[in-house]
Design an enzyme around this catalytic site. Structure first.
Site, short mmCIF file in Angstrom:
data_model
loop_
_atom_site.label_atom_id
_atom_site.label_comp_id
_atom_site.label_asym_id
_atom_site.label_seq_id
_atom_site.Cartn_x
_atom_site.Cartn_y
_atom_site.Cartn_z
CE1 TYR A 13 -3.69 -2.26 -0.06
CE2 TYR A 13 -3.33 -2.74 2.26
CZ TYR A 13 -4.00 -2.98 1.08
OH TYR A 13 -4.97 -3.93 1.03
CD GLU A 66 3.86 18.32 -3.46
OE1 GLU A 66 4.53 19.33 -3.20
OE2 GLU A 66 2.70 18.37 -3.91
CD GLU A 73 -3.73 19.54 -3.22
OE1 GLU A 73 -3.45 18.70 -4.10
OE2 GLU A 73 -3.29 20.70 -3.22
#
Length: 140
Positions: A13, A66, A73
């Protein structure tokens, strides 16, 4: 998504998330390219272990922030498709974290790389500079 059962599945994952970020996010590709460039150039400088650790930590910090920004987001977009001021704040704060880590990387790069260039004038063209570069490659 099913619950992670084994350590191998957890790694799967994590790698999947990293690949997703790389494929879908332009900025993380820029960060990876910059990191690879810095790591390729680093052996040509006479860095000690502490300086190399700072460089690796700084690169990791930028990429981690990031990826967290991408996760926030994506989550906000999942929860709402409409404009909401709190969603905007969440996205802006996450982007701000990336900005702060990137600015930190610029300062770290300036202090470490420029300091080494200034203290070793003619570094790239001297025989001793080349010997130091080769010995730095062996350290890595």
């Amino acid at each position: 998504m099913k619950k992670s059962r084994t350590l191998l599945e957890s790694f799967k994952y994590a790698v999947s998330g990293t690949i997703y970020s790389f494929k879908t996010q332009r900025n993380i590709r820029i960060h990876f390219l910059t990191a690879i460039t810095v790591l390729l150039v680093s052996p040509f400088f006479n860095f000690g272990a502490i300086e190399l650790l700072i460089i690796f930590f700084t690169i990791a910090l930028v990429i981690i922030t990031e990826m967290i920004n991408t996760a926030i987001e994506t989550t906000v977009d999942l929860v709402t498709e409409k404009y909401h001021p709190l969603a905007e704040i969440a996205k802006n704060v996450a982007a701000g974290a990336v900005l702060i880590s990137a600015l930190n990387a610029v300062v770290v790069g300036y202090l470490i790389f420029i300091k080494d260039c200034i203290t070793s004038p003619g570094f790239f063209f001297s025989g001793s500079g080349m010997r130091r570069s080769i010995s730095s490659l062996w350290v890595l």
